[in-house]
Motif scaffolding. Structure first.
Motif, PDB file in Angstrom:
ATOM      1  N   UNK A 117       0.844  -1.241   0.015  1.00  0.00           N
ATOM      2  CA  UNK A 117       0.140  -0.008  -0.059  1.00  0.00           C
ATOM      3  C   UNK A 117       0.777   1.359   0.126  1.00  0.00           C
ATOM      4  N   UNK A 118       2.162   1.162   0.200  1.00  0.00           N
ATOM      5  CA  UNK A 118       3.035   2.291   0.072  1.00  0.00           C
ATOM      6  C   UNK A 118       3.006   3.229   0.946  1.00  0.00           C
ATOM      7  N   UNK A 119       3.071   4.465   0.828  1.00  0.00           N
ATOM      8  CA  UNK A 119       3.017   5.537   1.807  1.00  0.00           C
ATOM      9  C   UNK A 119       1.941   5.739   2.629  1.00  0.00           C
ATOM     10  N   UNK A 120       0.725   5.278   2.205  1.00  0.00           N
ATOM     11  CA  UNK A 120      -0.570   5.554   2.773  1.00  0.00           C
ATOM     12  C   UNK A 120      -0.844   4.077   3.512  1.00  0.00           C
ATOM     13  N   UNK A 121       0.108   3.200   3.518  1.00  0.00           N
ATOM     14  CA  UNK A 121      -0.093   1.888   4.348  1.00  0.00           C
ATOM     15  C   UNK A 121      -0.226   2.358   6.040  1.00  0.00           C
ATOM     16  N   UNK A 125       4.280   4.310   8.846  1.00  0.00           N
ATOM     17  CA  UNK A 125       4.894   4.864   9.907  1.00  0.00           C
ATOM     18  C   UNK A 125       5.923   4.125  10.772  1.00  0.00           C
ATOM     19  N   UNK A 126       5.975   2.779  10.711  1.00  0.00           N
ATOM     20  CA  UNK A 126       6.673   1.913  11.393  1.00  0.00           C
ATOM     21  C   UNK A 126       8.262   2.120  10.870  1.00  0.00           C
ATOM     22  N   UNK A 127       8.375   2.322   9.706  1.00  0.00           N
ATOM     23  CA  UNK A 127       9.904   2.312   9.004  1.00  0.00           C
ATOM     24  C   UNK A 127      10.319   3.460   8.560  1.00  0.00           C
ATOM     25  N   UNK A 128      11.580   3.504   8.798  1.00  0.00           N
ATOM     26  CA  UNK A 128      12.184   4.831   8.165  1.00  0.00           C
ATOM     27  C   UNK A 128      12.553   4.829   6.576  1.00  0.00           C
ATOM     28  N   UNK A 129      11.489   4.939   5.733  1.00  0.00           N
ATOM     29  CA  UNK A 129      11.788   5.031   4.516  1.00  0.00           C
ATOM     30  C   UNK A 129      11.951   6.295   3.679  1.00  0.00           C
ATOM     31  N   UNK A 130      12.637   6.171   2.628  1.00  0.00           N
ATOM     32  CA  UNK A 130      13.184   7.407   1.756  1.00  0.00           C
ATOM     33  C   UNK A 130      11.856   7.313   0.550  1.00  0.00           C
ATOM     34  N   UNK A 131      11.006   8.000   0.622  1.00  0.00           N
ATOM     35  CA  UNK A 131      10.036   7.924  -0.546  1.00  0.00           C
ATOM     36  C   UNK A 131      10.192   9.148  -1.400  1.00  0.00           C
ATOM     37  N   UNK A 132      11.297   9.539  -1.709  1.00  0.00           N
ATOM     38  CA  UNK A 132      11.743  10.678  -2.460  1.00  0.00           C
ATOM     39  C   UNK A 132      11.065  10.406  -3.854  1.00  0.00           C
ATOM     40  N   UNK A 133      11.411   9.417  -4.338  1.00  0.00           N
ATOM     41  CA  UNK A 133      10.922   9.167  -5.801  1.00  0.00           C
ATOM     42  C   UNK A 133       9.544   8.285  -5.886  1.00  0.00           C
ATOM     43  N   UNK A 134       8.814   8.220  -4.840  1.00  0.00           N
ATOM     44  CA  UNK A 134       7.577   7.475  -4.777  1.00  0.00           C
ATOM     45  C   UNK A 134       7.587   6.113  -4.587  1.00  0.00           C
ATOM     46  N   UNK A 135       8.693   5.564  -4.456  1.00  0.00           N
ATOM     47  CA  UNK A 135       9.209   4.151  -4.503  1.00  0.00           C
ATOM     48  C   UNK A 135      10.127   3.730  -3.383  1.00  0.00           C
ATOM     49  N   UNK A 136       9.942   2.562  -2.926  1.00  0.00           N
ATOM     50  CA  UNK A 136      10.900   2.142  -1.912  1.00  0.00           C
ATOM     51  C   UNK A 136      11.957   1.223  -2.691  1.00  0.00           C
ATOM     52  N   UNK A 176       6.606  -2.329 -12.660  1.00  0.00           N
ATOM     53  CA  UNK A 176       6.900  -0.682 -12.836  1.00  0.00           C
ATOM     54  C   UNK A 176       5.538   0.050 -12.082  1.00  0.00           C
ATOM     55  N   UNK A 177       4.518  -0.760 -11.810  1.00  0.00           N
ATOM     56  CA  UNK A 177       3.325   0.004 -11.248  1.00  0.00           C
ATOM     57  C   UNK A 177       3.516  -0.282  -9.762  1.00  0.00           C
ATOM     58  N   UNK A 178       4.384  -0.755  -9.162  1.00  0.00           N
ATOM     59  CA  UNK A 178       4.559  -1.286  -7.689  1.00  0.00           C
ATOM     60  C   UNK A 178       4.704   0.079  -7.029  1.00  0.00           C
ATOM     61  N   UNK A 179       4.587   0.063  -5.457  1.00  0.00           N
ATOM     62  CA  UNK A 179       5.316   1.050  -4.523  1.00  0.00           C
ATOM     63  C   UNK A 179       6.439   0.757  -4.378  1.00  0.00           C
ATOM     64  N   UNK A 180       7.198  -0.333  -4.824  1.00  0.00           N
ATOM     65  CA  UNK A 180       8.660  -0.832  -4.580  1.00  0.00           C
ATOM     66  C   UNK A 180       9.360  -0.891  -5.906  1.00  0.00           C
ATOM     67  N   UNK A 181      10.551  -0.640  -5.957  1.00  0.00           N
ATOM     68  CA  UNK A 181      11.649  -0.656  -6.896  1.00  0.00           C
ATOM     69  C   UNK A 181      12.813  -1.779  -6.573  1.00  0.00           C
TER      70      UNK A 181
END
Length: 746
Positions: A117-121, A125-136, A176-181
């Motif tokens: 679910x990405x940043x809206x999951x 808030x559990x994890x220190x994630x860098x969403x700078x480009x919209x993907x982890x 390419x459509x996922x919240x992760x790379x």
């Protein structure tokens, strides 16, 4: 000097702990069977490695997957309750800084939620994630992987070999459509990790909801009285260790120590709400007490001659930190300098110059004087290596800049120190390897008894002390043997020259190999080869974890086998000659550690001799049947029997005395052997400790002679021998049977 009073209070502090490394094969039931033995040994508390659910096969437990369960492989909550019922209160190791990314990834429910679910999951808030480009970024792909063909859809997931990743709801199922790379395993991950370990994802314990969720079970166990003390793993990784410890102390007001690595004269901040550290600072101080500083020059010369490394440790340390910054921490530096890319080089040099694991700057607060001193020292070291004005600006940012910058710099210092120093420089620069310990400084040869006394007088009364842990580079008895080399540098140089003339491989590794082969003798070829392979990878001079070389590694293993086959008899003979001194060091450092201020910990099996090397070697199963029989017999003059006697006697005396008696240095003489070869102190007016140091030098000068030591007033009994003493006692009489004495007032 009055010992510091730490923030909070030590509720129910132990008199002594015993550390057990739980594994799937050694869980709560097996630990429960030891309760009677450990109580007889004299410990007051059982100190356990992490007990929450981890990867099922994990041998250490720091790869937690589920904070809501006590680990099933150990026996679950029911097994823990049964263990607690055996009478030894439990101290638990907790891991607030990170969770694991298991394979398959579905083994971590919160991570799976974020991947889907990405940043809206709900768990974002559990994890220190860098969403700078919209993907982890998830660095899991082999270097030559083709995601288009190797990542395949399988129902509701995408699979890459054993990895599994959820599909984004409402998406079209394409990668390419996922919240992760999915990225190469060599790339930096899109999240803060533990050191350079991409399979451990950083937690945001500073978030109250995350704190509650990740501590739910631990806090309940504390409230129920099943857990009576806590060991906090790697607080330097947290965004706000001070705030975290304050919250933890409020919710769990029990004895708590933090795994904080202190360098040289560094002290734990007074505003950290814990009772002290896990004892690496004490370990290094005790080790150096038994090292002869006169051996520094000859040992350094031999090291440089055999390895070709420079004589200057600081050069090696700096180069190692720069190397790990370039190889492992580019992602962390990118994130730190995203808004100020022109300061990247200056920030890298500032990180490389930091002398400690954390400088304790807090966003929005005026930095304390100690923080300013540390940053100024780093600026002074970094300025010649980068544009001075840029370094000054970078320093200003990490002290007074945006909260994100201040915090992230603090969180990056520790990994750079750990990987650059502990796991690189200490494998490159080792004139005397017993000094190459976690938090150690290998260019600081020895401390005087006077310096040791000053250290002890400043110790917090409930801090932990130790000599061996699951993370030490060498066990205490390996270090006891190595310390003797500082007294016999010429004999050592001759021995190494003889061995090297018969078997050689890599000059940058061979000299470390000979030290550890001798000090861990007898050792199997497999254990020795495994150690050398790890040491070579950590040193990163010929191979590394990221850049393996099968041919070189086979050469390491061939060298290990030939060294034992060809030189084994000579190594054994040298070790046998050394051991009459090493035994003295072993008993001396054990007694000093158990009786100095603080709460002493005994690592599993180290109540007798243990000649283990770095993990996983130091986490091997312990032969408790042997130790039980030895304790039951309470006799014999073997090294094992003597060490067990010292351990049991000191632990039982500590239980009778209590933890906070004053530490009183005792006069060991001015001109005679005692001034150099004895260390002595009292604990209040109840106990006296005398230990021999630098035993080879003592033998060369003809022994103790007639020199006496003056005991404090009163009648004393040596609990090791039962012999009574009073007044002025010749060292030769006091230490006639053992090189140490432990006296209790009658």
């Amino acid at each position: 000097m009055k010992p510091p009073q730490r923030a909070g209070s030590a509720k129910g502090a132990p008199t002594a702990t015993y550390r057990l490394q739980l594994t799937p094969a050694f869980g709560f039931a097996e630990a429960a069977e030891l309760a009677g033995y450990l109580a007889e040994l004299g410990v007051s508390h059982l100190y356990l490695s992490p007990i929450l659910q981890a990867v099922p096969s994990s041998q250490h437990g720091y790869d937690v997957t589920d904070h809501s369960r006590v680990r099933e492989e150990f026996g679950g909550l029911a097994g823990l309750r049964e263990l607690a019922s055996r009478g030894l209160p439990i101290v638990a190791d907790i891991v607030p800084n990170h969770m694991t990314i298991p394979v398959p990834e579905s083994g971590n429910a919160q991570l799976w939620d974020v991947l889907r679910d990405g940043p809206g999951a709900a768990s974002a808030r559990w994890f220190d994630i860098d969403w700078a480009d919209g993907k982890m970024a998830m660095p899991v792909l082999a270097s030559d992987a083709d995601p288009e063909t190797e990542v395949v859809a399988d129902g509701g997931v995408l699979r890459y070999h054993d990895h599994a990743f959820p599909l984004r709801p409402g998406g079209d199922g394409r990668l390419a459509d996922q919240y992760y790379r999915l990225a190469s395993w060599r790339e930096a991950p899109g999240y803060r990790r533990f050191f350079d370990v991409c399979s451990l994802i950083g937690l945001r314990a500073e978030d109250p909801e995350v704190f509650e969720a990740t501590h739910e079970v631990i806090l309940r166990l504390v409230a129920e009285g099943l857990v009576t003390g806590l060991r906090v793993d790697h607080p330097d990784g947290l965004a706000d260790p001070r705030g975290y410890l304050a919250r933890l102390r409020e919710r769990a007001p029990v004895w708590t120590v933090a795994e904080k690595i202190l360098i040289e004269d560094e002290r734990l901040p007074d505003d950290w709400a814990c009772d002290g550290t896990t004892g690496y600072d004490a370990l290094n101080m005790v080790t150096r007490l038994f090292v002869d500083p006169a051996g520094e020059g000859p040992l350094l010369d031999a090291f440089v001659r055999h390895t070709g490394f420079p004589a200057d440790y600081e050069t090696v340390r700096y180069e190692a930190k720069k190397q790990v910054l370039a190889e492992f921490f580019t992602g962390e530096v990118d994130r730190l300098t995203r808004d100020v890319p022109e300061l990247r080089e200056a920030m890298v040099e500032l990180l490389a110059a930091m002398p400690v694991y954390r400088a304790y700057a807090v966003p929005g607060e005026e930095p304390p004087e100690e923080t300013l001193r540390l940053i100024r020292a780093a600026v002074e070291a970094a300025s010649p290596r980068a544009e001075p004005e840029a370094v000054a600006k970078a320093a200003d940012l990490v002290l007074y800049g945006p909260p994100e910058t201040v915090t992230r710099f603090q969180q990056t210092c520790g990994p750079v120190m750990a990987k650059g120093v502990e796991d690189t420089a200490l494998y490159r620069w080792y004139p005397l390897a017993c000094l190459n310990e976690v938090g150690g400084e290998p260019d600081r040869f020895g401390v005087t008894p006077e310096r040791f006394h000053r250290y002890c007088e400043g110790m917090a009364p409930y801090t932990m002390t130790t000599l061996s842990t699951h993370d030490t580079k060498r066990s205490e008895d390996v270090r006891a043997r190595l310390a003797v080399l500082s007294e016999l540098p010429a004999e050592w140089a001759d021995a190494v020259a003889e061995w090297s003339s018969q078997v050689s491989f890599d000059p940058k590794l061979d000299y470390l190999a000979w030290q550890n082969l001798m000090a861990a003798w007898p050792i199997s070829t497999e254990r020795f080869a495994d150690y050398l392979a790890k040491a070579a990878r950590e040193a990163k001079t010929s191979i590394s974890w990221m850049n393996p070389d099968p041919a070189y590694e086979q050469g390491v293993r061939d060298f290990a086998a030939r060294a034992i086959e060809v030189c084994g008899p000579s190594v054994a003979a040298f070790t046998e000659r050394l051991d009459r001194y090493a035994r003295c060091n072993s008993l001396g450092q054990k007694l000093v550690q158990l009786m100095m201020p603080g709460v002493p910990d005994v690592y599993q099996g180290c109540e007798t001799t243990d000649f283990s090397l770095v993990d996983p070697d130091n986490r091997r199963p312990v032969d408790y049947a042997y130790r039980r029989s030895l304790l039951a017999s309470q006799g014999g003059d073997s090294w094992d029997a003597a060490k067990l006697l010292v351990t049991r006697s000191a632990l039982r005396l500590r239980a009778r005395l209590g933890p906070d008696l004053p530490y009183v240095p005792l006069d060991t003489g001015e001109d005679g052997p005692g001034s150099e070869h004895a260390v002595a102190f009292a604990r209040g007016d109840r106990a006296v400790v005398v230990a021999t140091r630098l035993p080879a030098g003592l033998e060369r000068r003809g022994g103790w002679g007639c020199e006496p030591i003056g005991l404090p007033r009163g009648r004393w009994r040596d609990v090791l021998t039962g012999v009574p003493h009073t007044g002025r006692i010749p060292y030769a009489h006091l230490l006639a049977r053992y090189p140490v004495a432990l006296l209790e007032r009658e």
